[in-house]
Write an enzyme that holds these catalytic residues in place. Structure first.
Site, PDB file in Angstrom:
ATOM      1  N   THR A 130       0.805  -1.231   0.000  1.00 25.96           N
ATOM      2  CA  THR A 130       0.000   0.000   0.000  1.00 25.96           C
ATOM      3  C   THR A 130       0.837   1.279   0.000  1.00 25.96           C
ATOM      4  OG1 THR A 130      -1.390   1.351   1.474  1.00 25.96           O
ATOM      5  CG2 THR A 130      -0.159  -0.387   2.513  1.00 25.96           C
ATOM      6  N   GLU A 132       0.315   3.604   1.836  1.00 22.36           N
ATOM      7  CA  GLU A 132       0.465   4.035   3.233  1.00 22.36           C
ATOM      8  C   GLU A 132       1.886   3.783   3.735  1.00 22.36           C
ATOM      9  OE1 GLU A 132      -1.856   5.451   5.646  1.00 22.36           O
ATOM     10  OE2 GLU A 132      -2.818   6.012   3.771  1.00 22.36           O
ATOM     11  N   TYR A 154      -1.483   0.399  11.010  1.00 21.33           N
ATOM     12  CA  TYR A 154      -1.793  -0.303   9.758  1.00 21.33           C
ATOM     13  C   TYR A 154      -0.569  -0.318   8.847  1.00 21.33           C
ATOM     14  CZ  TYR A 154      -3.555  -0.778   4.963  1.00 21.33           C
ATOM     15  OH  TYR A 154      -3.728  -1.157   3.655  1.00 21.33           O
ATOM     16  N   LYS A 158       1.767  -3.388   7.470  1.00 23.48           N
ATOM     17  CA  LYS A 158       1.922  -3.619   6.023  1.00 23.48           C
ATOM     18  C   LYS A 158       3.392  -3.571   5.603  1.00 23.48           C
ATOM     19  CE  LYS A 158      -2.102  -4.245   3.911  1.00 23.48           C
ATOM     20  NZ  LYS A 158      -2.320  -5.312   2.920  1.00 23.48           N
TER      21      LYS A 158
END
Ligand code: G4F
Length: 370
Positions: A130, A132, A154, A158
């Site tokens: 991601t 992110e 999160y 990840k």
């Protein structure tokens, strides 16, 4: 004649899982999806696929190694698409341990399940990484060489997933790849992500079913693409001669405020923004007479995050060059428009259904129907 390919999708009930299933079935794959036992029905997005030849569902869980080992031994997939995740950034602040278990260790469990079943040379693995990962960004736009600076539980989970995929590629010569996907939305997007929250609210407000929309940081910048276009990239990544990681994005950036402005416009309402930060408001400047001059969008601290990622902007040059993928297949304007159109119809249909339910209750009560 070539043998039918077998794909296993974790997270099959999600937005991406449902589009990817449709895509792979159309390509002639046998598709196996992983679902979790739940007392509530969350299979709406794949309901139309259930019962179709070549589409199979299995119970397993990313937090349960045994279930994954058993499943891989039965399915023996040629391709695994690991899409399962606790995917909501804000929720990861409330459930950081669960997020790490699924989004970090879950990836390791899949990799080890492949090894336990001696499928390393038989099976290619796609990991849903991601944007992110770039978090508190150190460079704009972001590409495959941009340093990571994860900025939420999160993103940190990840990041482990990203590195363990890379590690198994190098340590065990496995065909493991990451797609570093920037935000991707659609009519099937979960209703608590900002885009869908906006398109549904715009539709409800336009049809008199909601008074106001409360949002968090309106200035946050994202590179929003269409999920249906992005699943093609997931597949393309696994069809290359050698495993590699790719940024998947449109290369165009917009703010949450711009998304809201365009979505309300598509629902027949022109917003005028006034004020700043927490005091910023979206007022109806043009639209249905009963809404004129009313405040339709307000900012609420409830939707602010302890740390927020505010400047995501992807550079999809590598995907364009190597995968031959067109990042602008669906433009931002088309994306907003198709989501609003869908939600205008959904809200209108929900109204008809609820009127029918009310009438039915009345008819039952009066004994008109039994
Ligand atoms: O729609 P969002 O919740 O998506 P976010 O946090 O960017 O994460 C999504 O995209 C990632 C890819 O970059 C995925 F990895 C992840 O799984 C997920 O799919 O929030 C987007 C932005 C944020 O900056 C947030 O602070 O919108 C801002 N925002 C402003 N008001 C809001 C709201 N977000 C939500 N969810 N709700 C609001 O009311």
């Amino acid at each position: 004649m070539s043998e039918k390919k077998i794909a296993l999708i974790t997270g099959v009930t999600g937005q991406d899982g449902s589009y990817l299933s449709e895509f792979l079935l159309a390509k002639g794959y046998e598709v196996h999806g992983v679902i979790r036992r739940s007392s509530v029905d969350y299979r709406e997005r794949i309901a139309h696929l259930e019962g179709i030849k070549n589409f199979h569902l299995h119970y397993a869980d990313m937090t349960d190694s045994m279930s994954l080992v058993k499943l891989l031994g039965i399915v023996k997939p040629n391709e695994i698409y690991n899409l399962a995740a606790q995917s909501h950034v804000q929720v990861s602040f409330d459930s950081p341990e669960y997020t790490a278990d699924v989004d970090a260790v879950g990836v390791l469990r899949i990799l080890e399940a492949v090894r336990t079943n001696h499928l390393e040379s038989h099976c290619r693995i796609y990991q849903a990484s991601t944007s992110e990962l770039y978090g508190k960004v150190e460079q704009v736009p972001q590409n495959e060489e941009t340093p990571f600076h994860p900025y939420s539980p999160y993103a940190i989970a990840k990041l482990y997933g990203y590195w363990i995929i890379k590690e198994y590629r190098e340590a065990y010569n496995m065909f493991c790849c990451s797609g570093i996907l920037f935000n991707h939305e659609s009519e099937r997007r979960g209703e608590t992500f900002v885009t869908r929250k906006i398109t549904l609210a715009a539709a409800r407000i336009a049809q008199g079913k909601q008074e106001k929309l409360y949002l968090g940081n309106l200035s946050s910048l994202r590179d929003w693409g269409y999920a249906k276009d992005y699943v093609e990239c997931m597949w393309l990544i696994l069809q290359q001669d050698k495993p590699d990681d790719f940024v998947i994005a449109t290369g165009v950036q917009h703010s949450v405020k711009e998304f809201a402005t365009l979505a309300f416009k598509a629902a027949g309402i022109t917003l005028r923004f006034e004020g700043e930060g927490i005091n910023e408001k979206g007022i109806c400047a043009e639209g249905p007479a009963q809404l004129l001059g009313k405040t339709l969008v307000e900012v609420s601290e409830d939707f602010y995050r302890p740390t927020d990622v505010v400047n995501l902007w992807g550079d999809p040059s590598k995907a364009r060059r190597i995968l031959g993928w067109n990042p602008q297949k669906t433009t931002f304007e088309q994306l907003v428009s198709l989501m609003v159109k869908h939600d205008m119809e959904k809200v209108a249909a929900d109204h008809v259904t609820s009127v029918m339910r009310t009438n039915l209750a009345e008819y039952l009560e009066k004994g008109i129907v039994k």
